[in-house]
Design an enzyme around this catalytic site. Structure first.
Site, PDB file in Angstrom:
ATOM      1  N   LYS A  67       0.809  -1.228   0.000  1.00  0.00           N
ATOM      2  CA  LYS A  67       0.000   0.000   0.000  1.00  0.00           C
ATOM      3  C   LYS A  67       0.844   1.280   0.000  1.00  0.00           C
ATOM      4  O   LYS A  67       0.397   2.317  -0.441  1.00  0.00           O
ATOM      5  CB  LYS A  67      -0.961   0.008   1.190  1.00  0.00           C
ATOM      6  CG  LYS A  67      -0.373   0.426   2.539  1.00  0.00           C
ATOM      7  CD  LYS A  67      -1.519   0.697   3.532  1.00  0.00           C
ATOM      8  CE  LYS A  67      -1.068   1.288   4.853  1.00  0.00           C
ATOM      9  NZ  LYS A  67      -0.330   0.358   5.731  1.00  0.00           N
ATOM     10  N   HIS A 195       1.542  -3.960  14.657  1.00  0.00           N
ATOM     11  CA  HIS A 195       2.098  -2.798  13.969  1.00  0.00           C
ATOM     12  C   HIS A 195       2.141  -1.684  15.003  1.00  0.00           C
ATOM     13  O   HIS A 195       1.112  -1.326  15.561  1.00  0.00           O
ATOM     14  CB  HIS A 195       1.229  -2.398  12.778  1.00  0.00           C
ATOM     15  CG  HIS A 195       1.907  -1.444  11.834  1.00  0.00           C
ATOM     16  ND1 HIS A 195       2.408  -0.223  12.245  1.00  0.00           N
ATOM     17  CD2 HIS A 195       2.198  -1.535  10.517  1.00  0.00           C
ATOM     18  CE1 HIS A 195       2.964   0.388  11.210  1.00  0.00           C
ATOM     19  NE2 HIS A 195       2.845  -0.383  10.146  1.00  0.00           N
ATOM     20  N   SER A 198       2.946   4.246  12.617  1.00  0.00           N
ATOM     21  CA  SER A 198       4.028   4.831  11.833  1.00  0.00           C
ATOM     22  C   SER A 198       4.520   6.107  12.489  1.00  0.00           C
ATOM     23  O   SER A 198       3.769   6.788  13.174  1.00  0.00           O
ATOM     24  CB  SER A 198       3.540   5.080  10.415  1.00  0.00           C
ATOM     25  OG  SER A 198       3.326   3.822   9.805  1.00  0.00           O
ATOM     26  N   GLY A 235       6.490   0.477  10.104  1.00  0.00           N
ATOM     27  CA  GLY A 235       6.762   1.678  10.893  1.00  0.00           C
ATOM     28  C   GLY A 235       8.231   2.062  10.919  1.00  0.00           C
ATOM     29  O   GLY A 235       8.606   2.998  11.619  1.00  0.00           O
ATOM     30  N   GLU A 272       6.790  -6.098   8.033  1.00  0.00           N
ATOM     31  CA  GLU A 272       6.044  -5.518   6.916  1.00  0.00           C
ATOM     32  C   GLU A 272       6.476  -4.073   6.668  1.00  0.00           C
ATOM     33  O   GLU A 272       5.674  -3.148   6.771  1.00  0.00           O
ATOM     34  CB  GLU A 272       4.545  -5.556   7.220  1.00  0.00           C
ATOM     35  CG  GLU A 272       3.987  -6.947   7.452  1.00  0.00           C
ATOM     36  CD  GLU A 272       2.616  -6.927   8.150  1.00  0.00           C
ATOM     37  OE1 GLU A 272       2.176  -5.849   8.584  1.00  0.00           O
ATOM     38  OE2 GLU A 272       2.000  -7.988   8.250  1.00  0.00           O
ATOM     39  N   PRO A 273       7.743  -3.854   6.345  1.00  0.00           N
ATOM     40  CA  PRO A 273       8.186  -2.480   6.109  1.00  0.00           C
ATOM     41  C   PRO A 273       7.566  -1.902   4.841  1.00  0.00           C
ATOM     42  O   PRO A 273       7.498  -2.587   3.820  1.00  0.00           O
ATOM     43  CB  PRO A 273       9.704  -2.627   5.943  1.00  0.00           C
ATOM     44  CG  PRO A 273       9.894  -4.025   5.462  1.00  0.00           C
ATOM     45  CD  PRO A 273       8.815  -4.835   6.103  1.00  0.00           C
ATOM     46  N   GLY A 274       7.097  -0.680   4.917  1.00  0.00           N
ATOM     47  CA  GLY A 274       6.597   0.022   3.728  1.00  0.00           C
ATOM     48  C   GLY A 274       7.518   1.170   3.410  1.00  0.00           C
ATOM     49  O   GLY A 274       8.408   1.080   2.571  1.00  0.00           O
ATOM     50  N   ARG A 275       7.363   2.268   4.176  1.00  0.00           N
ATOM     51  CA  ARG A 275       8.128   3.486   3.909  1.00  0.00           C
ATOM     52  C   ARG A 275       9.636   3.270   3.921  1.00  0.00           C
ATOM     53  O   ARG A 275      10.364   3.936   3.199  1.00  0.00           O
ATOM     54  CB  ARG A 275       7.742   4.564   4.926  1.00  0.00           C
ATOM     55  CG  ARG A 275       8.171   4.274   6.344  1.00  0.00           C
ATOM     56  CD  ARG A 275       7.570   5.244   7.349  1.00  0.00           C
ATOM     57  NE  ARG A 275       6.124   5.079   7.451  1.00  0.00           N
ATOM     58  CZ  ARG A 275       5.244   6.035   7.195  1.00  0.00           C
ATOM     59  NH1 ARG A 275       5.633   7.222   6.833  1.00  0.00           N
ATOM     60  NH2 ARG A 275       3.964   5.796   7.312  1.00  0.00           N
ATOM     61  N   ASP A 360      -8.679  24.729  -4.086  1.00  0.00           N
ATOM     62  CA  ASP A 360      -9.067  24.547  -2.696  1.00  0.00           C
ATOM     63  C   ASP A 360      -8.044  25.202  -1.758  1.00  0.00           C
ATOM     64  O   ASP A 360      -6.829  25.033  -1.935  1.00  0.00           O
ATOM     65  CB  ASP A 360      -9.144  23.041  -2.397  1.00  0.00           C
ATOM     66  CG  ASP A 360      -9.746  22.767  -1.033  1.00  0.00           C
ATOM     67  OD1 ASP A 360      -9.882  23.718  -0.234  1.00  0.00           O
ATOM     68  OD2 ASP A 360     -10.075  21.599  -0.764  1.00  0.00           O
ATOM     69  N   TYR A 388       3.691   6.742   0.455  1.00  0.00           N
ATOM     70  CA  TYR A 388       2.353   7.316   0.647  1.00  0.00           C
ATOM     71  C   TYR A 388       2.205   8.644  -0.100  1.00  0.00           C
ATOM     72  O   TYR A 388       1.704   9.621   0.432  1.00  0.00           O
ATOM     73  CB  TYR A 388       2.047   7.464   2.150  1.00  0.00           C
ATOM     74  CG  TYR A 388       2.205   6.151   2.879  1.00  0.00           C
ATOM     75  CD1 TYR A 388       1.261   5.143   2.714  1.00  0.00           C
ATOM     76  CD2 TYR A 388       3.320   5.895   3.670  1.00  0.00           C
ATOM     77  CE1 TYR A 388       1.415   3.909   3.337  1.00  0.00           C
ATOM     78  CE2 TYR A 388       3.483   4.668   4.298  1.00  0.00           C
ATOM     79  CZ  TYR A 388       2.524   3.681   4.119  1.00  0.00           C
ATOM     80  OH  TYR A 388       2.691   2.465   4.721  1.00  0.00           O
TER      81      TYR A 388
HETATM   82  C1  LIG Z   1       0.654   0.353   6.465  1.00  0.00           C
HETATM   83  C2  LIG Z   1       1.054  -0.936   7.028  1.00  0.00           C
HETATM   84  C3  LIG Z   1       2.388  -1.319   7.011  1.00  0.00           C
HETATM   85  C4  LIG Z   1       3.515  -0.425   6.524  1.00  0.00           C
HETATM   86  O1  LIG Z   1       3.752   0.650   7.400  1.00  0.00           O
HETATM   87  P1  LIG Z   1       5.046   1.576   7.195  1.00  0.00           P
HETATM   88  O2  LIG Z   1       4.902   2.641   8.207  1.00  0.00           O
HETATM   89  O3  LIG Z   1       4.981   2.115   5.806  1.00  0.00           O
HETATM   90  O4  LIG Z   1       6.229   0.712   7.397  1.00  0.00           O
HETATM   91  C5  LIG Z   1       2.709  -2.574   7.483  1.00  0.00           C
HETATM   92  N1  LIG Z   1       1.763  -3.407   7.950  1.00  0.00           N
HETATM   93  C6  LIG Z   1       0.461  -3.068   7.986  1.00  0.00           C
HETATM   94  C7  LIG Z   1      -0.536  -4.045   8.497  1.00  0.00           C
HETATM   95  C8  LIG Z   1       0.065  -1.821   7.536  1.00  0.00           C
HETATM   96  O5  LIG Z   1      -1.226  -1.478   7.602  1.00  0.00           O
END
Ligand SMILES: *Cc1c(COP(=O)(O)O)cnc(C)c1O
Length: 458
Positions: A67, A195, A198, A235, A272-275, A360, A388
């Protein structure tokens, strides 16, 4: 343009870096009217993050949270590198599977799923999925053939910028009930996830959550479950200007893992790293499309002043809060502009605000910063714009999303190939001093192009 594994990017010429491509695109635009905002995304930076992860959290397998940035090039790069994926929907599962990722490398990490999407996961072999409620257990029991369930527990996220445990996560008390209910339904629970939220400002939150997870493992054991998966969520900061550095967090996580889940305990650890993976890979260039100069009401007199000190500037640029800068609203991001034309040493700076292109009033990117006087047609750059941003941007008011130019150096490419073939463990071991592979890793950091980057970093 090179296409690999179904995603496209351009090779950087020897000695060039992503910033040079920004420069090149801006130069190309000077002679034309096309001054649309654009991104340059360095896939080599994603690779560097992957190596940094493996070095710093050697026991933890990353499952990239799609995501955060679902671009094919990013997901494809991570698929090539052998990462796993955290998907929250059917579409994300489809995307990841279309890149050839096998179902065992996917966790369906959304505790509240639509039944039709649970069925989709079942039909496509995706077994690992999170839950945090009794209703979800009943849905999964009816809609999935052989789910491997992961109990998401709540964390103390009071010190996080983006809180998640108000929406998701079972308390320790309800965890016991959920485990009992799962047993009645004949469901397989393989582990625990959490989690911390973040923008977490206290690494102890991870340690506490790991301890809580241990407690749930033990509770499960009493009920006859022998769980084998711990998922420590996301996070992790994506750039080094965050309050808390990645290594400060891992310095707390590693000992907590060793204490509560020692290496020989038979539990696989994922995250589950995203950022972490994408934030720093993206640089956004926006063009100044309009400008206002406001004179402050002057009180008192200062004759020597040329009036500049009571001037404030408003810059209007061609991407905003409805586009890439949605991160300001949704992700509580603070962004920092860099003027493309470097200020002269004695150049005056002014209090400025920066606004997006829509009609806006909410569409404000920066409330107050100081910048030199720049003109319509000049450029501002924003670094660390990969997380994001593009993932949630809209075309509200008819403003189109910026093009993204993906680049990668040849050494990064070769390193990626090597990991693809040999796998990470082999590579990380080879990284130990005195045993270096040709292009990858030199001691603790991946040193991509041997030659220094052609551009000064501003
Ligand atoms: C959004 C999310 C992440 C990723 O979070 P980051 O802050 O981008 O690392 C991981 N796990 C779950 C379940 C999430 O909803």
């Amino acid at each position: 343009m090179t296409s690999f594994n179904d995603f496209e990017f351009t090779f950087l010429e020897e000695g060039f870096c992503a910033r040079d491509i920004v420069e090149q695109k801006i130069n190309e635009s000077t002679s034309s009217d096309d001054k649309d905002a654009f991104y340059v995304a360095d896939l080599g930076d994603v690779l560097k993050k992957h190596l940094r992860w493996a070095r710093t959290l050697p026991r933890v397998t990353p499952f990239y949270a799609v995501k955060c940035n679902d671009s094919r090039a990013v997901v494809g790069t991570l698929a090539t590198l052998g990462a796993g994926f955290d998907c929250a929907s059917k579409t994300e599962i489809q995307l990841v599977q279309s890149l050839g990722v096998e179902p065992s490398r996917i966790i369906y990490a959304n505790p509240c799923k639509q039944v039709s999407q649970i069925k989709y996961a079942s039909a496509h072999g995706v077994q690992m999925m999170t839950f945090d409620s009794e209703v979800e257990l009943m849905k999964v029991a009816r809609s999935h053939d052989n789910a491997k369930l992961v109990l998401r527990i709540a964390t103390d996220d009071s010190k996080a910028v983006c809180r998640l445990s108000v929406k998701f996560g079972a308390t320790l008390k309800s965890s016991r009930l959920l485990l009992e209910r799962a047993q009645e339904l004949g469901l397989d629970i393989i582990g625990v996830s959490f989690h911390v939220g973040s923008g977490c400002t206290d690494p102890q939150t991870y340690a506490q959550a790991i301890a809580d997870a241990r407690y749930v493992f033990d509770m499960g054991a009493e009920l006859g479950y022998s769980m084998t998966l711990l998922d420590i969520g996301g996070g992790f900061p994506g750039s080094d200007d965050s309050k808390l550095k990645f290594e400060e967090i891992t310095a707390v996580i590693n000992p907590a893992l060793d204490k509560y889940f020692p290496a020989d305990c038979g539990v696989r650890i994922i995250a589950e790293p995203g950022r972490f993976y994408v934030a720093s890979a993206y640089t956004l260039a926006v063009n100044i499309i309009a400008k206002k100069v406001n004179m402050k009401e002057q009180s008192g007199s200062d004759d020597e002043d040329d009036g500049a000190s009571d001037r404030t500037l408003m810059y209007y640029v061609n991407d905003g809060v409805y586009g890439s800068f949605n991160c300001i609203l949704f992700d509580h991001a603070h962004v920092t502009p860099i003027v493309h034309k470097k200020p002269k040493p004695d150049e005056r700076i002014y209090p400025c605000s920066i606004w997006g292109p829509t009609c806006d009033g909410l569409d404000r990117i920066v409330e107050l910063c100081t910048l030199p006087d720049r003109q319509v047609g000049d450029w501002l750059l924003f670094e660390n714009m990969g997380a994001y941003t593009v993932a949630a941007s809209s075309t509200f008011n008819g403003f189109q999303k910026p093009d993204i130019h993906y680049v990668m150096s040849r050494s990064a490419w070769q390193c990626m190939q090597q990991i693809h073939v040999q796998g990470m463990p082999a590579l990380v071991e080879e990284q130990s001093p005195g045993n270096m592979p040709g292009h990858c890793g030199r001691g603790s950091t991946l040193e991509l192009p041997a030659k220094p980057c052609a551009t000064r970093v501003l």
